[in-house]
Design an enzyme around this catalytic site. Structure first.
Site, PDB file in Angstrom:
ATOM      1  N   ASP A 139       0.875  -1.178   0.000  1.00 47.09           N
ATOM      2  CA  ASP A 139       0.000   0.000   0.000  1.00 47.09           C
ATOM      3  C   ASP A 139       0.904   1.217   0.000  1.00 47.09           C
ATOM      4  O   ASP A 139       1.701   1.402   0.912  1.00 47.09           O
ATOM      5  CB  ASP A 139      -0.883  -0.041   1.239  1.00 47.09           C
TER       6      ASP A 139
ATOM      7  N   GLU B 162      -3.968   4.360  -2.160  1.00 42.62           N
ATOM      8  CA  GLU B 162      -4.308   3.985  -0.785  1.00 42.62           C
ATOM      9  C   GLU B 162      -5.787   4.154  -0.500  1.00 42.62           C
ATOM     10  O   GLU B 162      -6.450   3.259   0.034  1.00 42.62           O
ATOM     11  CB  GLU B 162      -3.491   4.803   0.218  1.00 42.62           C
ATOM     12  N   GLU B 163      -6.337   5.318  -0.861  1.00 42.53           N
ATOM     13  CA  GLU B 163      -7.744   5.581  -0.557  1.00 42.53           C
ATOM     14  C   GLU B 163      -8.665   4.602  -1.277  1.00 42.53           C
ATOM     15  O   GLU B 163      -9.676   4.162  -0.718  1.00 42.53           O
ATOM     16  CB  GLU B 163      -8.123   7.013  -0.935  1.00 42.53           C
TER      17      GLU B 163
END
Length: 602
Positions: free
Chosen positions: A374, A392-393
């Site tokens: 990530d 990541e989001e």
């Protein structure tokens, strides 16, 4: 920690070490076209992202060392069964949708899995369920004690009572029960309920996203899901009956909890019930932590937040239906390396491990069964509860169980990562940033391990953001990135390398963070070599980068270049870059010429 001799475990089990074939593959859809592959019933829904920009946010993953009771103490077993044994997920040739270039086979779980020891809590591992009941096949909360201080999560139902004032939780219960949230709730009802116990924000929380979502879809669906979220939030006192430690800096610790407990905590985050968590201003109690209450996500109306809220509703609808409610566990593990564990990079004798380069494909799909990187923010989850929508989001929106890490994970230090094991995918998505779309609910059929965790391991490591790209060509910054990658990649020394899955990664810290993709690739190759792990590298449609990476890797392998020698070559390159910044060679060209090979000869 109990020592275990693994030698006998390896004898006679060679056939069980056969890894997935990777060359039989169908054509992958190019990531840059954001083609919808959401219909595929895979462990991870398609995360259509250009990982060069995805480096804006970073997560921290964790190694498994010194974690008694975690999967640091595993033994191989031929006989253990999982719930998915009769419908084994395709993780080999059938799961490959691109034809990667590479040397050697890449190991994946569950094929290279070693059976876990019995789940139990200890000083390094907090378990929120009753482990004795778990051994009997039941998942029930551990009955312990709650503590109200900075070392533990301040849960809303434990808010200290004040003389003559109704308890905060009583006010919360009344608001969630009486504001029509149990049936026929509107966006206005949700807003009024939340503001009942968040008086300070009566004027500045607008809930524009929530209103747009309510007005744009089925109101009966909205009301139905809201009612279920409210009921779930109110089960907090019965579902979480012991203290939850904060994962603080410079402390390795893990937390294992049930997916039902996570859902309950996230339901409380949705309704913004967590006290003292509405500001992260400098000097505030939680200035070194991410936000957890959903106020920003519900308020900052944009096409991005609307799509995120759509995924959040899919998640809550899934976890509150008896037929689809997940019944497993997830582990969140903060890993901190002491200075004595830092590698001496200039003296490392390891050669490069196996590398597979994927021109097309996705970390979360083709990398299934591997340790998936990530590209995190040092504040875990980055802008997931705001406008952010890169690598990541998107992963956190597809797998909302990851969001709960924001409740207890302090900002990551340079020598730390966060590893999450067992997260489930709930939404199929396409695109990234402004093109992101949440398309449909996802049914995750990934197998589970002995602790009933999905075979999905994600490691969050945060890269440096360079205001000036030239800053990355220094020994200090190269050493920092090497350390960060290494803490994320490092496995448990007690586990033989035959039982350690490969790493799935890409252009970590590039794009918005202005990292040099080749330099970052070399840094990750070096960290993987010292960690004795193979690497799957995804260039996400960048053909030139894929070819450059293959050539450079073949050169390093053919000349038996060690990590130490490559490290010193990179330091030489930094000097070259400093003195010739107007006519500087690429790092790959510089290395090949220093080794007496002209790039045209490769």
């Amino acid at each position: 920690m109990q020592q275990r001799n693994f030698r006998h475990l390896l004898l006679g089990h060679e056939s069980l070490l056969q890894m997935d074939k990777i060359n039989d593959s169908s054509q992958v859809r190019d990531c840059l076209t954001h083609t919808d592959v959401a219909k595929e019933n895979k462990a991870d829904s398609n995360q259509q992202i250009q990982h060069t920009d995805a480096a804006e946010e970073s997560k921290a993953d964790c190694s498994q060392e010194n974690m008694g009771g975690l999967n640091t103490k595993r033994r191989h077993s031929q006989s253990y069964k999982t719930e998915a044994d009769d419908q084994k997920q395709k993780t080999g040739a059938e799961a490959q949708s691109s034809d990667p270039w590479g040397e050697g086979k890449l190991k994946k779980e569950p094929e290279c899995h070693m059976q876990l020891d019995k789940l139990f809590p200890n000083q390094n591992h907090t378990v929120l369920i009753d482990t004795n009941e778990f051994m009997a096949g039941r998942i029930v909360p551990h009955k312990g004690q709650h503590v109200w201080n900075s070392h533990f999560v301040k849960l809303p139902h434990n808010y200290p009572l004040q003389n003559g004032i109704e308890s905060r939780w009583a006010v919360t219960e009344k608001a969630l029960k009486e504001r029509k949230l149990t049936r026929g709730a509107s966006a206005k009802d949700v807003e009024m309920a939340i503001k009942t116990y968040n008086h300070k924000h009566k004027t500045d929380w607008r809930f524009n996203t929530l209103y747009r979502f309510y007005e744009s879809g089925s109101r009966s669906y909205f009301s139905s899901v809201i009612s279920k979220i409210a009921q779930l939030a109110l089960t907090l006192p019965s579902l979480v009956q012991t203290k939850i430690p904060m994962l603080r800096q410079n402390q390795s610790h893990a937390i294992t909890m049930s997916q039902e407990q996570i859902a309950c905590l996230l339901a409380n985050a949705f309704f913004c019930t967590f006290p003292h968590r509405n500001t992260t201003q400098p000097g505030s109690e939680y200035s070194n932590f991410p936000t957890i209450n959903f106020s920003s996500l519900l308020s900052n109306a944009s096409p991005r937040t609307l799509q995120k809220l759509k995924a959040i509703f899919y998640y809550f609808n899934t976890v509150t239906e008896e037929a689809t409610k997940p019944k497993g566990l997830v582990t969140f593990e903060r890993i901190c390396l002491s200075q004595s564990e830092f590698p001496n990079w200039s003296k490392q004798k390891e050669n490069m491990t196996n590398l597979h380069v994927y021109l097309n494909g996705f970390i979360e799909k083709e990398g299934q069964g591997m340790l998936q990187v990530d590209f995190a923010s040092n504040m875990i989850g980055g802008g997931v509860l705001n406008q952010g929508l890169v690598q990541e989001e998107i992963r956190f929106i597809q797998c909302p169980e990851l969001i709960v890490a924001r409740l207890f994970t302090e900002k990551l230090g340079d020598n730390e990562c966060l590893k999450i094991t067992g997260a489930q995918v709930y939404s199929n998505t396409t695109g990234y940033s402004d093109s992101f779309q949440c398309n449909s609910p996802h049914t995750d059929s990934t197998q589970r391990d002995e602790w009933k965790r999905r075979y999905c391991q994600i490691v969050a490591i945060d890269a440096i953001k360079f205001d000036d790209p030239r800053q990355q060509y220094s020994e200090k910054n190269i050493k920092r990135e090497l350390l960060k990658a290494y803490v994320g990649f490092k496995g448990d020394p007690q586990i033989p390398t035959d039982y350690t899955p490969a790493i799935a990664t890409g252009n970590w810290g590039c794009g918005a963070f202005k990292g040099d993709p080749m330099l970052k690739a070399l840094i990750q190759m070096m960290a993987a070599a010292v960690a004795h792990r193979d690497l799957a590298y995804f260039t996400f449609g960048n053909k030139k980068q894929a070819e450059d990476l293959k050539r450079t890797y073949k050169l390093l392998k053919s000349h038996k270049v060690t990590v130490g020698k490559l490290y010193n070559l990179l330091l030489d390159y930094c000097k070259h870059h400093h003195h010739h910044h107007h006519h500087v060679k690429s790092v790959s060209d510089y290395i090949s010429e220093k080794m007496g090979v002209h790039p045209s000869q490769l």
